[in-house]
Scaffold this active site. Structure first.
Site, mmCIF file in Angstrom:
data_model
loop_
_atom_site.group_PDB
_atom_site.id
_atom_site.type_symbol
_atom_site.label_atom_id
_atom_site.label_comp_id
_atom_site.label_asym_id
_atom_site.label_seq_id
_atom_site.Cartn_x
_atom_site.Cartn_y
_atom_site.Cartn_z
ATOM 1 N N GLY A 1 61.706 9.334 -31.357
ATOM 2 C CA GLY A 1 62.631 8.266 -31.030
ATOM 3 C C GLY A 1 61.972 7.032 -30.442
ATOM 4 O O GLY A 1 62.378 5.904 -30.732
ATOM 5 N N SER A 2 60.958 7.223 -29.611
ATOM 6 C CA SER A 2 60.321 6.071 -28.967
ATOM 7 C C SER A 2 59.642 5.169 -29.988
ATOM 8 O O SER A 2 59.770 3.939 -29.936
ATOM 9 C CB SER A 2 59.307 6.531 -27.920
ATOM 10 N N ASN B 1 71.364 8.989 -22.303
ATOM 11 C CA ASN B 1 70.575 10.207 -22.135
ATOM 12 C C ASN B 1 70.770 10.882 -20.785
ATOM 13 O O ASN B 1 70.488 12.063 -20.634
ATOM 14 C CB ASN B 1 69.085 9.900 -22.323
ATOM 15 N N GLN C 1 70.199 10.910 -28.443
ATOM 16 C CA GLN C 1 71.042 11.919 -27.788
ATOM 17 C C GLN C 1 72.302 12.236 -28.583
ATOM 18 O O GLN C 1 72.915 13.287 -28.388
ATOM 19 C CB GLN C 1 71.441 11.436 -26.393
ATOM 20 N N SER D 1 65.338 11.638 -32.958
ATOM 21 C CA SER D 1 64.191 12.491 -32.642
ATOM 22 C C SER D 1 64.573 13.947 -32.832
ATOM 23 O O SER D 1 65.615 14.401 -32.343
ATOM 24 C CB SER D 1 63.747 12.249 -31.194
ATOM 25 N N HIS E 1 63.466 16.875 -31.723
ATOM 26 C CA HIS E 1 63.487 17.899 -30.683
ATOM 27 C C HIS E 1 64.748 17.864 -29.828
ATOM 28 O O HIS E 1 64.918 18.700 -28.943
ATOM 29 C CB HIS E 1 62.236 17.814 -29.811
ATOM 30 N N THR F 1 49.130 10.113 -42.794
ATOM 31 C CA THR F 1 49.644 11.220 -43.599
ATOM 32 C C THR F 1 50.844 11.864 -42.923
ATOM 33 O O THR F 1 50.791 12.228 -41.751
ATOM 34 C CB THR F 1 48.544 12.279 -43.810
ATOM 35 N N CYS G 1 62.036 11.468 -8.406
ATOM 36 C CA CYS G 1 61.134 12.014 -7.378
ATOM 37 C C CYS G 1 60.085 12.931 -7.976
ATOM 38 O O CYS G 1 58.940 12.933 -7.543
ATOM 39 C CB CYS G 1 61.938 12.785 -6.336
#
Length: 395
Positions: free
Chosen positions: A69-70, A150, A178, A198, A200, A236, A323
């Protein structure tokens, strides 16, 4: 163990693994080669392209395979920006709660001379189409707004926004990472010019995704060096991963109605159960959200501690607070919808899997209640709130 962080990544499905293994073993050729083993790989590649295109209502030649996706976000936005620059149009519209793949790309373009407008997001986590329309100018070259957030899972009025952009002659891109396989998407009916996805996120492998690009929109290459993907993405192709992605997407699409009904019921039970915790709040609209997304803020606690204690109880989730990545900054998404820093730090995102059981739902509710109560029992912030030294923010 209850895995409730499917928005981060999903476990590969058995059918996707089977497809990937089969292609690795039997169809290992380079799809750009002319001899038989290469041409068989080419056939597998194009079959996957046809399958992906059919599911989103596109044409096969409108699908470009990427690393995820990025990359797809970057190529879509940079392509639209280059088209605009050539026409003297250097204004781009997006929102304050986009994924960083979008926001960081826009920030880079800002440094290159583009004027970037980031629209406010309302407390319910929804973008108002009329505000998009009002922001469009004569020099606007692109509107890029995510299909579903997301973190808080809110589903945007994409079809209406796309209709507005189409009427204004502005390219419309949506990050659907998402959303795809979780909500119906038809790029033609939804007035989408470019879409990122994406694998995954829907039980396919990591490191592979795709970009839908409407016919007639020229792409700017991010990677040079070969004629693969119609010359728009050198390198490829990862045929086993692409084939597995197509398998996972087809499977998810076929099961989407049943899965969504089960996930929505589980989601709503958890929302109802966590809403009983004093001084807590659901983040984002309760209806227009992804079926498996639950995102809450709990006043008087830190999200990192919440995650660690839930992990001890066998529940794997995530927080809007950064965090765990070494930053003290709370989620930009939660800040965008109006949560103050102190509240945004105490957030929890649960993104449920299709196999969640009723017993697991009840266990999640019970465990979160116990952990929140435990953390508040020794929190100086909570003590000051209860003593009246500070005012509660959440009801």
């Amino acid at each position: 163990m209850i895995y409730a962080d499917n928005a981060a990544t999903t476990k590969m499905s058995a059918s996707a693994i089977e497809t990937m293994t089969k292609i690795v073993e039997e169809t290992w050729g380079n799809p750009s080669s002319l001899y038989s083993v290469g041409q068989r790989a080419k056939e597998v590649l194009e079959e996957a392209r046809e399958d992906v295109a059919k599911i989103i209502g596109a044409e096969p030649r409108e699908i470009i395979f990427t690393s995820g996706g990025s990359e797809a976000d970057n190529q879509a936005i940079r392509s639209a920006a280059e088209i605009g620059r050539k026409k003297g149009k250097t204004h781009i519209i997006s929102t304050k709660f986009e994924h960083h793949a979008v926001l960081h790309t826009l920030e880079r373009l800002r440094k290159e001379g583009f004027d970037i407008t980031l629209l406010d997001v309302h407390e319910n986590g929804l973008v108002v189409p009329e505000e998009v329309a009002a922001a469009i100018r004569d020099d606007t070259c692109l509107v890029t707004i995510m299909f579903a957030n997301n973190e808080i899972g809110t589903i945007q009025p994409i079809r209406k926004i796309g209709e507005i952009c189409r009427g204004k002659g502005v390219i419309f891109h949506t990050d659907a990472v998402q959303a795809i396989a979780h909500v119906p998407i038809n790029v033609k009916e939804d007035n989408i010019d470019m879409l990122s996805a994406s694998a995954h996120k829907f039980h396919g492998p990591k490191g592979v995704g795709f970009l839908y690009v409407k016919n007639g929109i020229p792409l700017t290459n991010l990677i040079e060096g070969g004629a693969q993907e119609r010359g728009k993405r050198a390198g490829t192709e990862n045929v086993p991963a692409i084939a597995a992605m197509a398998t996972a997407l087809k499977e998810a699409f076929c099961k989407m109605t049943d899965n969504n009904a089960r996930l929505t019921a589980a989601r709503d039970r958890i929302i109802a159960g966590l809403s009983e915790i004093p001084h807590s709040a659901l983040n984002g609209d309760s209806i227009s959200r992804l079926p498996g997304n639950v995102n809450f803020c709990f006043e008087g606690i830190e999200g990192e501690s919440l995650l660690l204690l839930l992990d001890d109880k066998g529940i794997q989730a995530s927080s809007g607070s950064a965090c765990t990545s070494g930053s003290l900054d709370p989620s930009h998404v939660l800040l965008a919808i109006g949560r103050v820093h102190d509240v945004a730090h105490g957030s929890l995102r649960l993104s449920l899997g299709e196999d969640i059981t009723d017993e697991e739902v009840e266990y999640i509710i019970k465990s979160v209640r116990e952990v929140v109560e435990h953390l508040r029992s020794f929190s100086p912030v909570w003590r000051d709130l209860c003593a009246g030294k500070s005012e509660f923010i959440l009801p």
